[in-house]
Design an enzyme around this catalytic site. Sequence first.
Site, PDB file in Angstrom:
ATOM      1  N   HIS A 130       0.839  -1.203   0.000  1.00  0.00           N
ATOM      2  CA  HIS A 130       0.000   0.000   0.000  1.00  0.00           C
ATOM      3  C   HIS A 130       0.873   1.252   0.000  1.00  0.00           C
ATOM      4  O   HIS A 130       2.061   1.190   0.307  1.00  0.00           O
ATOM      5  CB  HIS A 130      -0.912   0.035   1.240  1.00  0.00           C
ATOM      6  CG  HIS A 130      -2.082  -0.903   1.144  1.00  0.00           C
ATOM      7  ND1 HIS A 130      -1.996  -2.230   1.500  1.00  0.00           N
ATOM      8  CD2 HIS A 130      -3.364  -0.699   0.711  1.00  0.00           C
ATOM      9  CE1 HIS A 130      -3.179  -2.808   1.301  1.00  0.00           C
ATOM     10  NE2 HIS A 130      -4.022  -1.909   0.819  1.00  0.00           N
ATOM     11  N   LYS A 134      -0.650   4.990   4.603  1.00  0.00           N
ATOM     12  CA  LYS A 134      -1.517   4.052   5.333  1.00  0.00           C
ATOM     13  C   LYS A 134      -1.100   3.941   6.799  1.00  0.00           C
ATOM     14  O   LYS A 134       0.084   3.746   7.097  1.00  0.00           O
ATOM     15  CB  LYS A 134      -1.488   2.677   4.640  1.00  0.00           C
ATOM     16  CG  LYS A 134      -2.483   1.708   5.234  1.00  0.00           C
ATOM     17  CD  LYS A 134      -2.782   0.553   4.301  1.00  0.00           C
ATOM     18  CE  LYS A 134      -3.734  -0.460   4.914  1.00  0.00           C
ATOM     19  NZ  LYS A 134      -5.028   0.111   5.312  1.00  0.00           N
TER      20      LYS A 134
HETATM   21  N1  NAI Z   1     -12.745  -1.099   3.108  1.00  0.00           N
HETATM   22  C1  NAI Z   1     -12.227  -0.618   1.988  1.00  0.00           C
HETATM   23  O1  NAI Z   1     -12.657  -0.973   0.855  1.00  0.00           O
HETATM   24  C2  NAI Z   1     -11.166   0.420   2.072  1.00  0.00           C
HETATM   25  C3  NAI Z   1     -10.757   0.842   3.301  1.00  0.00           C
HETATM   26  N2  NAI Z   1      -9.876   1.877   3.418  1.00  0.00           N
HETATM   27  C4  NAI Z   1      -9.656   2.329   4.773  1.00  0.00           C
HETATM   28  O2  NAI Z   1     -10.398   3.527   4.951  1.00  0.00           O
HETATM   29  C5  NAI Z   1      -9.748   4.391   5.858  1.00  0.00           C
HETATM   30  C6  NAI Z   1      -9.571   5.770   5.215  1.00  0.00           C
HETATM   31  O3  NAI Z   1      -8.735   5.664   4.088  1.00  0.00           O
HETATM   32  P1  NAI Z   1      -8.270   6.972   3.265  1.00  0.00           P
HETATM   33  O4  NAI Z   1      -9.445   7.751   2.829  1.00  0.00           O
HETATM   34  O5  NAI Z   1      -7.294   6.466   2.285  1.00  0.00           O
HETATM   35  O6  NAI Z   1      -7.504   7.771   4.415  1.00  0.00           O
HETATM   36  P2  NAI Z   1      -7.260   9.359   4.517  1.00  0.00           P
HETATM   37  O7  NAI Z   1      -6.198   9.538   5.541  1.00  0.00           O
HETATM   38  O8  NAI Z   1      -7.039   9.927   3.161  1.00  0.00           O
HETATM   39  O9  NAI Z   1      -8.651   9.919   5.088  1.00  0.00           O
HETATM   40  C7  NAI Z   1      -9.098   9.724   6.399  1.00  0.00           C
HETATM   41  C8  NAI Z   1      -9.818  10.992   6.822  1.00  0.00           C
HETATM   42  O10 NAI Z   1     -10.456  10.779   8.077  1.00  0.00           O
HETATM   43  C9  NAI Z   1     -10.392  12.004   8.778  1.00  0.00           C
HETATM   44  N3  NAI Z   1     -10.683  11.856  10.197  1.00  0.00           N
HETATM   45  C10 NAI Z   1      -9.839  11.875  11.273  1.00  0.00           C
HETATM   46  N4  NAI Z   1     -10.558  11.760  12.422  1.00  0.00           N
HETATM   47  C11 NAI Z   1     -11.863  11.677  12.048  1.00  0.00           C
HETATM   48  C12 NAI Z   1     -13.090  11.576  12.784  1.00  0.00           C
HETATM   49  N5  NAI Z   1     -13.127  11.555  14.141  1.00  0.00           N
HETATM   50  N6  NAI Z   1     -14.266  11.509  12.073  1.00  0.00           N
HETATM   51  C13 NAI Z   1     -14.266  11.563  10.716  1.00  0.00           C
HETATM   52  N7  NAI Z   1     -13.127  11.699   9.999  1.00  0.00           N
HETATM   53  C14 NAI Z   1     -11.959  11.736  10.651  1.00  0.00           C
HETATM   54  C15 NAI Z   1      -8.973  12.512   8.487  1.00  0.00           C
HETATM   55  O11 NAI Z   1      -8.873  13.894   8.748  1.00  0.00           O
HETATM   56  C16 NAI Z   1      -8.876  12.191   6.992  1.00  0.00           C
HETATM   57  O12 NAI Z   1      -9.345  13.260   6.205  1.00  0.00           O
HETATM   58  C17 NAI Z   1      -8.447   3.675   6.242  1.00  0.00           C
HETATM   59  O13 NAI Z   1      -8.671   2.975   7.447  1.00  0.00           O
HETATM   60  C18 NAI Z   1      -8.243   2.685   5.103  1.00  0.00           C
HETATM   61  O14 NAI Z   1      -7.507   1.553   5.497  1.00  0.00           O
HETATM   62  C19 NAI Z   1      -9.354   2.491   2.337  1.00  0.00           C
HETATM   63  C20 NAI Z   1      -9.695   2.088   1.076  1.00  0.00           C
HETATM   64  C21 NAI Z   1     -10.623   1.013   0.848  1.00  0.00           C
HETATM   65  O1  LIG Z   2      -5.633   2.086   3.307  1.00  0.00           O
HETATM   66  C1  LIG Z   2      -5.941   1.765   2.143  1.00  0.00           C
HETATM   67  O2  LIG Z   2      -5.665   2.475   1.172  1.00  0.00           O
HETATM   68  C2  LIG Z   2      -6.673   0.508   1.933  1.00  0.00           C
HETATM   69  N1  LIG Z   2      -7.123  -0.103   2.987  1.00  0.00           N
HETATM   70  C3  LIG Z   2      -7.904  -1.282   3.005  1.00  0.00           C
HETATM   71  C4  LIG Z   2      -7.207  -2.356   3.792  1.00  0.00           C
HETATM   72  O3  LIG Z   2      -6.596  -2.056   4.825  1.00  0.00           O
HETATM   73  O4  LIG Z   2      -7.309  -3.525   3.410  1.00  0.00           O
HETATM   74  C5  LIG Z   2      -8.411  -1.693   1.648  1.00  0.00           C
HETATM   75  C6  LIG Z   2      -7.539  -1.353   0.491  1.00  0.00           C
HETATM   76  O5  LIG Z   2      -6.543  -2.323   0.353  1.00  0.00           O
HETATM   77  C7  LIG Z   2      -6.959   0.042   0.561  1.00  0.00           C
END
Ligand code: NAI
Ligand SMILES: O=C(O)C1=N[C@H](C(=O)O)C[C@H](O)C1
Length: 233
Positions: A130, A134
């Site tokens: 990743h 992350k």
């Molecule tokens: N399940 C899936 O398909 C996927 C999961 N993810 C996960 O999603 C999460 C976010 O990923 P990204 O958008 O890439 O991260 P990012 O870091 O770009 O965005 C996270 C956002 O959450 C905000 N944040 C912090 N505290 C918060 C609160 N109390 N309430 C609401 N927002 C708050 C941050 O300021 C930031 O803007 C990570 O845990 C990642 O692993 C990411 C991609 C796919």
């Molecule tokens: O943090 C990410 O970007 C992603 N997080 C998810 C994970 O922890 O599996 C899903 C995806 O791989 C992207």
Amino acid sequence: MKIALLGYGKMGKTIEEIAIQRGHEIVIKTSDEDGYDITLADVAIDFSVPKAAFFNIVNCLKHGVPVISGTTGWLDNYENAVNICMEENGAFIYASNFSLGVNIFFELNKQLAKMMSQLKQYNVTIEEIHHTQKLDAPSGTAITLAEGIISEHTAYSKWLLNESKEQVIPITAKRIDSVPGTHIIDYTSKTDSIQITHTAHNRQGFALGAIVAAEWILDKKGVYTMKDVLNIG
Ligand SMILES: NC(=O)C1=CN([C@@H]2O[C@H](COP(=O)(O)OP(=O)(O)OC[C@H]3O[C@@H](n4cnc5c(N)ncnc54)[C@H](O)[C@@H]3O)[C@@H](O)[C@H]2O)C=CC1
Ligand SMILES: O=C(O)C1=N[C@H](C(=O)O)C[C@H](O)C1
């Protein structure tokens, strides 16, 4: 439908774009836990940070708002979230990965593990790659893949990050530039290797899957998974 985006980072912004294309309205976008009225939304989508996800989910459930969470790294509290959802007669889906491709990959992984369970000469490893921003390791997706193998393969009972020993699936986590998410399952024997790989080319598959889940859950109560939403496996 009226959507609250809890977390407006890389995923929140991608979800906004696709949700608007699908005719939805974003009524809340927040990057912290204060200063919004969650009851303005028909459904909430949480892609925030590990330390915020549980609070965000519980806040939605306590206010009767169905919630989809894709945030990883908070799963010590998953059973608590399930219990609160039941107590509140709410609606909740968590998935470590919302993309259609990865959900097919999850099923393929389990089928392969079932076959490989009879072939003790092969050792399995998982590698995830990743982007460098992350926060958690290993990825939620790698953990789900490891759990899928453990459920089907008699030689494995747990996973560990960067540790290889009897009954353990070793997971390696690499952080490289802006990689959206790659997962590799490798079975190696003395004579050969079998690998299956899922490579995300961008974040759109994750975002679309989360919106499809939000559309699906609107008229439902209970705790579901992406397997229910996609009707696969
Ligand atoms: N399940 C899936 O398909 C996927 C999961 N993810 C996960 O999603 C999460 C976010 O990923 P990204 O958008 O890439 O991260 P990012 O870091 O770009 O965005 C996270 C956002 O959450 C905000 N944040 C912090 N505290 C918060 C609160 N109390 N309430 C609401 N927002 C708050 C941050 O300021 C930031 O803007 C990570 O845990 C990642 O692993 C990411 C991609 C796919
Ligand atoms: O943090 C990410 O970007 C992603 N997080 C998810 C994970 O922890 O599996 C899903 C995806 O791989 C992207």
